[in-house]
Design a protein around this motif. Sequence first.
Motif, mmCIF file in Angstrom:
data_model
loop_
_atom_site.group_PDB
_atom_site.id
_atom_site.type_symbol
_atom_site.label_atom_id
_atom_site.label_comp_id
_atom_site.label_asym_id
_atom_site.label_seq_id
_atom_site.Cartn_x
_atom_site.Cartn_y
_atom_site.Cartn_z
ATOM 1 N N UNK A 65 0.852 -1.188 0.000
ATOM 2 C CA UNK A 65 0.000 0.000 0.000
ATOM 3 C C UNK A 65 0.888 1.239 0.000
ATOM 4 N N UNK A 66 0.631 2.137 -0.921
ATOM 5 C CA UNK A 66 1.341 3.412 -0.966
ATOM 6 C C UNK A 66 0.294 4.524 -0.992
ATOM 7 N N UNK A 67 0.401 5.465 -0.061
ATOM 8 C CA UNK A 67 -0.593 6.535 0.013
ATOM 9 C C UNK A 67 -0.419 7.523 -1.131
ATOM 10 N N UNK A 68 -1.527 8.025 -1.639
ATOM 11 C CA UNK A 68 -1.526 9.029 -2.702
ATOM 12 C C UNK A 68 -1.951 10.375 -2.113
ATOM 13 N N UNK A 69 -1.236 11.426 -2.476
ATOM 14 C CA UNK A 69 -1.567 12.752 -1.967
ATOM 15 C C UNK A 69 -1.049 13.005 -0.561
ATOM 16 N N UNK A 70 -0.109 12.176 -0.102
ATOM 17 C CA UNK A 70 0.383 12.329 1.266
ATOM 18 C C UNK A 70 1.200 13.613 1.424
ATOM 19 N N UNK A 71 2.054 13.911 0.448
ATOM 20 C CA UNK A 71 2.862 15.133 0.530
ATOM 21 C C UNK A 71 1.963 16.374 0.503
ATOM 22 N N UNK A 72 0.953 16.357 -0.346
ATOM 23 C CA UNK A 72 0.030 17.496 -0.416
ATOM 24 C C UNK A 72 -0.699 17.684 0.909
ATOM 25 N N UNK A 73 -1.053 16.583 1.560
ATOM 26 C CA UNK A 73 -1.703 16.665 2.872
ATOM 27 C C UNK A 73 -0.768 17.322 3.881
ATOM 28 N N UNK A 74 0.499 16.896 3.884
ATOM 29 C CA UNK A 74 1.483 17.500 4.784
ATOM 30 C C UNK A 74 1.655 18.982 4.493
ATOM 31 N N UNK A 75 1.778 19.321 3.220
ATOM 32 C CA UNK A 75 2.023 20.718 2.840
ATOM 33 C C UNK A 75 0.834 21.613 3.186
ATOM 34 N N UNK A 76 -0.368 21.068 3.056
ATOM 35 C CA UNK A 76 -1.575 21.872 3.271
ATOM 36 C C UNK A 76 -1.961 21.970 4.743
ATOM 37 N N UNK A 77 -1.890 20.848 5.437
ATOM 38 C CA UNK A 77 -2.415 20.790 6.808
ATOM 39 C C UNK A 77 -1.346 20.606 7.879
ATOM 40 N N UNK A 78 -0.090 20.440 7.476
ATOM 41 C CA UNK A 78 0.983 20.300 8.448
ATOM 42 C C UNK A 78 1.343 18.853 8.729
ATOM 43 N N UNK A 79 2.511 18.679 9.332
ATOM 44 C CA UNK A 79 3.023 17.324 9.572
ATOM 45 C C UNK A 79 2.199 16.564 10.611
ATOM 46 N N UNK A 80 1.540 17.279 11.489
ATOM 47 C CA UNK A 80 0.673 16.594 12.454
ATOM 48 C C UNK A 80 -0.458 15.874 11.733
ATOM 49 N N UNK A 152 -2.852 3.598 -3.396
ATOM 50 C CA UNK A 152 -2.641 2.622 -4.458
ATOM 51 C C UNK A 152 -2.268 1.309 -3.793
ATOM 52 N N UNK A 153 -2.998 0.256 -4.133
ATOM 53 C CA UNK A 153 -2.854 -1.034 -3.467
ATOM 54 C C UNK A 153 -2.552 -2.098 -4.517
ATOM 55 N N UNK A 177 4.518 -4.832 -5.714
ATOM 56 C CA UNK A 177 5.000 -3.488 -6.023
ATOM 57 C C UNK A 177 4.640 -3.108 -7.459
ATOM 58 N N UNK A 178 4.818 -4.031 -8.384
ATOM 59 C CA UNK A 178 4.460 -3.766 -9.773
ATOM 60 C C UNK A 178 2.959 -3.496 -9.910
ATOM 61 N N UNK A 179 2.163 -4.307 -9.214
ATOM 62 C CA UNK A 179 0.714 -4.121 -9.264
ATOM 63 C C UNK A 179 0.315 -2.784 -8.647
ATOM 64 N N UNK A 180 0.963 -2.430 -7.533
ATOM 65 C CA UNK A 180 0.678 -1.152 -6.881
ATOM 66 C C UNK A 180 1.009 0.013 -7.813
ATOM 67 N N UNK A 183 -1.628 0.479 -10.403
ATOM 68 C CA UNK A 183 -2.771 1.198 -9.831
ATOM 69 C C UNK A 183 -2.470 2.687 -9.719
ATOM 70 N N UNK A 184 -1.252 3.019 -9.283
ATOM 71 C CA UNK A 184 -0.880 4.430 -9.115
ATOM 72 C C UNK A 184 -0.862 5.149 -10.457
ATOM 73 N N UNK A 185 -0.367 4.485 -11.496
ATOM 74 C CA UNK A 185 -0.358 5.093 -12.830
ATOM 75 C C UNK A 185 -1.780 5.366 -13.325
ATOM 76 N N UNK A 186 -2.726 4.589 -12.841
ATOM 77 C CA UNK A 186 -4.121 4.773 -13.234
ATOM 78 C C UNK A 186 -4.881 5.731 -12.344
ATOM 79 N N UNK A 187 -4.181 6.390 -11.421
ATOM 80 C CA UNK A 187 -4.839 7.362 -10.552
ATOM 81 C C UNK A 187 -5.225 6.831 -9.200
#
Length: 221
Positions: A65-80, A152-153, A177-180, A183-187
């Motif tokens: 499992x790899x999270x999508x939009x994690x950096x944007x969440x940190x940048x917008x709402x902070x590391x907490x 992406x899972x 990892x390849x399957x994940x 999924x990530x390439x597909x959004x």
Amino acid sequence: MNALVSMASAAGPLAAGWGVHGLWLRRRLSVARHDPLSGLWTRDAFEQRASRLLARHPHVAVVLVDLDGFKALNDTHGHAAGDAAIRATAGSLADALTGHRRAVAGRLGGDEFAAAVVLPDPVALPWLLRGLHGEITAPFRHDGRDLRVGASVGGALSSDAAAGTGRELPALLRLADEAMYTAKRGGGGWQNAAFAPRRTTTAGRRTGRPGTHTTPGREAA
């Protein structure tokens, strides 16, 4: 006789002390094997337990499992908020695996997680992946607001892989990892490794993953 009683009396506190020390050591080892933020197993501890499941059961799903939009969440709402997302993801993984008697989940690092799940029937893999994705992408509460991250899972089933080293954990993690990544390439979403395209490899990892580099003529992820 009195000497024996005296020796036993003296040994009692010492034995009790060693018992308490042994319990303390076991607790320290347990803490060291768990990621302090998520509470899940660390990479090494996860790999040990997942490998045991693979050695003992014919149908084991290995999931990345790899999270999508994690950096944007940190940048917008902070590391907490990012920390809250990691904890929420860990809780979602635990909830999604509650109905499986033999399963283990771990945090591999950053916003990447893994699980190994014994399946009674291999046809259950798509339902497992869909359920994990749904749990992880559900909103979580932080600082008085509902937040969410995408995911992406990717999943690989041990009984789908070639016999021998293909059914060992490193090979199955590679397939997941390849399957994940597909999924990530597909959004985002989830993908079964049995239907994911194979990608190039650099030092045993999908080309483009951290720690790899490409050479001329090879595909960059």
